[in-house]
Scaffold this motif. Sequence first.
Motif, PDB file in Angstrom:
ATOM      1  N   ASP A 103     -19.228 -10.689  34.028  1.00 41.05           N
ATOM      2  CA  ASP A 103     -18.173 -11.692  34.017  1.00 41.05           C
ATOM      3  C   ASP A 103     -17.474 -11.528  32.675  1.00 41.05           C
ATOM      4  O   ASP A 103     -18.119 -11.636  31.632  1.00 41.05           O
ATOM      5  CB  ASP A 103     -18.755 -13.103  34.124  1.00 41.05           C
ATOM      6  N   HIS A 104     -16.193 -11.250  32.698  1.00 40.32           N
ATOM      7  CA  HIS A 104     -15.499 -11.052  31.427  1.00 40.32           C
ATOM      8  C   HIS A 104     -14.075 -11.588  31.471  1.00 40.32           C
ATOM      9  O   HIS A 104     -13.428 -11.629  32.506  1.00 40.32           O
ATOM     10  CB  HIS A 104     -15.529  -9.590  30.976  1.00 40.32           C
ATOM     11  N   LEU A 105     -13.675 -12.006  30.292  1.00 42.53           N
ATOM     12  CA  LEU A 105     -12.328 -12.498  30.039  1.00 42.53           C
ATOM     13  C   LEU A 105     -11.898 -11.872  28.724  1.00 42.53           C
ATOM     14  O   LEU A 105     -12.654 -11.896  27.749  1.00 42.53           O
ATOM     15  CB  LEU A 105     -12.336 -14.023  29.921  1.00 42.53           C
ATOM     16  N   TYR A 106     -10.719 -11.279  28.703  1.00 47.39           N
ATOM     17  CA  TYR A 106     -10.222 -10.745  27.438  1.00 47.39           C
ATOM     18  C   TYR A 106      -8.740 -11.030  27.318  1.00 47.39           C
ATOM     19  O   TYR A 106      -8.015 -11.087  28.307  1.00 47.39           O
ATOM     20  CB  TYR A 106     -10.551  -9.267  27.248  1.00 47.39           C
ATOM     21  N   TYR A 107      -8.349 -11.246  26.073  1.00 50.23           N
ATOM     22  CA  TYR A 107      -6.962 -11.606  25.805  1.00 50.23           C
ATOM     23  C   TYR A 107      -6.597 -11.208  24.386  1.00 50.23           C
ATOM     24  O   TYR A 107      -7.446 -11.149  23.501  1.00 50.23           O
ATOM     25  CB  TYR A 107      -6.715 -13.094  26.034  1.00 50.23           C
ATOM     26  N   SER A 108      -5.316 -10.919  24.212  1.00 50.36           N
ATOM     27  CA  SER A 108      -4.870 -10.485  22.885  1.00 50.36           C
ATOM     28  C   SER A 108      -4.438 -11.681  22.048  1.00 50.36           C
ATOM     29  O   SER A 108      -4.118 -12.746  22.564  1.00 50.36           O
ATOM     30  CB  SER A 108      -3.746  -9.454  22.998  1.00 50.36           C
ATOM     31  N   SER A 109      -4.437 -11.449  20.766  1.00 54.42           N
ATOM     32  CA  SER A 109      -4.007 -12.445  19.783  1.00 54.42           C
ATOM     33  C   SER A 109      -2.542 -12.817  20.021  1.00 54.42           C
ATOM     34  O   SER A 109      -1.730 -11.971  20.393  1.00 54.42           O
ATOM     35  CB  SER A 109      -4.177 -11.845  18.383  1.00 54.42           C
ATOM     36  N   GLU A 110      -2.228 -14.068  19.804  1.00 50.27           N
ATOM     37  CA  GLU A 110      -0.829 -14.494  19.897  1.00 50.27           C
ATOM     38  C   GLU A 110      -0.009 -13.940  18.737  1.00 50.27           C
ATOM     39  O   GLU A 110       1.154 -13.587  18.906  1.00 50.27           O
ATOM     40  CB  GLU A 110      -0.739 -16.021  19.910  1.00 50.27           C
ATOM     41  N   SER A 163      -5.209  -7.356  17.598  1.00 50.17           N
ATOM     42  CA  SER A 163      -6.528  -7.978  17.687  1.00 50.17           C
ATOM     43  C   SER A 163      -6.552  -8.886  18.909  1.00 50.17           C
ATOM     44  O   SER A 163      -5.521  -9.180  19.510  1.00 50.17           O
ATOM     45  CB  SER A 163      -6.840  -8.770  16.412  1.00 50.17           C
ATOM     46  N   GLY A 164      -7.772  -9.300  19.252  1.00 47.12           N
ATOM     47  CA  GLY A 164      -7.935 -10.168  20.409  1.00 47.12           C
ATOM     48  C   GLY A 164      -9.371 -10.600  20.570  1.00 47.12           C
ATOM     49  O   GLY A 164     -10.185 -10.472  19.651  1.00 47.12           O
ATOM     50  N   VAL A 165      -9.691 -11.077  21.765  1.00 51.24           N
ATOM     51  CA  VAL A 165     -11.006 -11.645  22.054  1.00 51.24           C
ATOM     52  C   VAL A 165     -11.515 -11.070  23.377  1.00 51.24           C
ATOM     53  O   VAL A 165     -10.749 -10.925  24.332  1.00 51.24           O
ATOM     54  CB  VAL A 165     -10.924 -13.184  22.162  1.00 51.24           C
ATOM     55  N   LEU A 166     -12.815 -10.770  23.417  1.00 54.26           N
ATOM     56  CA  LEU A 166     -13.511 -10.405  24.645  1.00 54.26           C
ATOM     57  C   LEU A 166     -14.687 -11.356  24.805  1.00 54.26           C
ATOM     58  O   LEU A 166     -15.543 -11.434  23.928  1.00 54.26           O
ATOM     59  CB  LEU A 166     -14.015  -8.959  24.594  1.00 54.26           C
ATOM     60  N   GLU A 167     -14.712 -12.084  25.917  1.00 52.13           N
ATOM     61  CA  GLU A 167     -15.853 -12.909  26.295  1.00 52.13           C
ATOM     62  C   GLU A 167     -16.504 -12.217  27.482  1.00 52.13           C
ATOM     63  O   GLU A 167     -15.874 -12.033  28.524  1.00 52.13           O
ATOM     64  CB  GLU A 167     -15.391 -14.315  26.677  1.00 52.13           C
ATOM     65  N   ILE A 168     -17.770 -11.800  27.299  1.00 53.29           N
ATOM     66  CA  ILE A 168     -18.456 -11.046  28.342  1.00 53.29           C
ATOM     67  C   ILE A 168     -19.927 -11.427  28.360  1.00 53.29           C
ATOM     68  O   ILE A 168     -20.591 -11.417  27.319  1.00 53.29           O
ATOM     69  CB  ILE A 168     -18.261  -9.524  28.157  1.00 53.29           C
TER      70      ILE A 168
END
Length: 154
Positions: free
Chosen positions: A76-83, A51-56
């Motif tokens: 404009d996007h930022l995405y990252y996976s769950s720790e 899982s993770g997050v996408l900010e777009i």
Amino acid sequence: MREEIYNFWHMYDSRFPLNVMMSGISYCDKNYRIERHGEKLYSFEYIIDGSGVLEINSQTVYPQKNDVYILTPFSDHLYYSSEDHPWTKIWIVFYGDFADYLFKHYLPADTYIIKHCNILSYMNEIINLSSASYKSYSGLIDEISVMLLKIVLH
């Protein structure tokens, strides 16, 4: 973090209605993070696990296993996976008039995530095509165009 990446940037041809820039599989770790601003690219990224997050474009969505997230041109996007449960994902980056047509006619504007959308077989086929060294770039584009249409119709 480990990735299998197939890079086609050097094969770009403005005469083609579609260009594939990259495809691959990412086995993310807790530090995986990508940020882009205003690039003219589309991407489908299918979450195999994690899982993770996408900010777009001022929206935040939470892609997880069996979801597809979509990156659109000039966003404009930022995405990252769950720790705790990092992504394993399979993806393709592409653009061109054919991609513009698919998105304009088949996907609602501002669609950035499709929940519970198993396109793994199509994405695996894209990776198989990408890794076939005997293919010409124009042949690759023709076959991937078919896979992208199947994905959008799915």
